[in-house]
Scaffold this active site. Sequence first.
Site, mmCIF file in Angstrom:
data_model
loop_
_atom_site.group_PDB
_atom_site.id
_atom_site.type_symbol
_atom_site.label_atom_id
_atom_site.label_comp_id
_atom_site.label_asym_id
_atom_site.label_seq_id
_atom_site.Cartn_x
_atom_site.Cartn_y
_atom_site.Cartn_z
ATOM 1 C CE LYS A 92 -5.206 2.131 2.584
ATOM 2 N NZ LYS A 92 -4.628 1.608 3.265
ATOM 3 C CE LYS A 144 -7.531 -1.198 3.222
ATOM 4 N NZ LYS A 144 -5.717 -1.724 3.293
ATOM 5 C CG ASP A 204 -1.957 -1.102 1.433
ATOM 6 O OD1 ASP A 204 -2.040 -2.105 0.375
ATOM 7 O OD2 ASP A 204 -2.859 -0.765 1.891
#
Length: 285
Positions: free
Chosen positions: A194, A230, A131
């Site tokens: 995300k 996400k 990430d």
Amino acid sequence: MKFPPLPVLPETLAADAARYKAVCSMLRSEELYRTAFSTIDLTTLNPTDTVSHVAAFTQKVNSFVRDYPGIAPVAAICVYPNMASVVREHLAVEGVQIAAVAGGFPSSMTFPALKAEEARQAVIDGAGEIDIVLPLWAFLEENYDYCLREIRTIRQAIGEAHLKVILESGILGDPEKIWRASLLSLEAGADFIKTSTGKMAVSATPEAAIIMCHALKYWEASHGEKKGFKPAGGISTAAEALVYMTIVEDILGCDWLNNRLFRIGASRLANDLLEKITGHSTLYF
């Protein structure tokens, strides 16, 4: 980089978000709670994360499959990159992924070569998912070519590992910026987009989720690829999780409601979902 027009009207986003919340306020579905639980990235990202803490955190996931044999475990354990090896050493549950934040998380304010090396080392140490944060300092000045190059460099450095790009949608705020950040990240090689790091005052919002899901819909229509979404940060109740799941299902379809294409970045949520599934109050995690 040229961007297609935003497919939603910014002035209707608040009403759309309110509509999704209203629908979810009436939902009471154990099946949805179980699905939500199985998409959680169980996360510990504190400066006080010691080796023993991360080992014990991982052991909770190991013991979960024994203590709750009828419930699928979380999707992943997410830690700082120097702790990926600790999770790898202790994780014993097949199918639970190891995720690591990297690339100068959470600010993304360091040198590109260091970002790529940090991500690469995390993969070597066991992370199958990375990430990173979009370099907002470049994006906000519309230096899109720089952003593309940097994300692609990290993408190349991590090989077959999955890449999640964090937009910090709460900081971007403007729907057009969230739209462009989503498409830029996908163009650069993101497997997931995300919302947030969870380290800022504003994290995930339904309004940002609507825009990002439309970007994923556009990407599938134009490139034939399903990429993941996400929402992360500030999602602590089952009711909140269902709002994001409803947005995903409505815009993208039920094919996205699995942990290959949908994750929720929240650890506090796990206990609330367990309570809804089992009917018993718990502080398991």
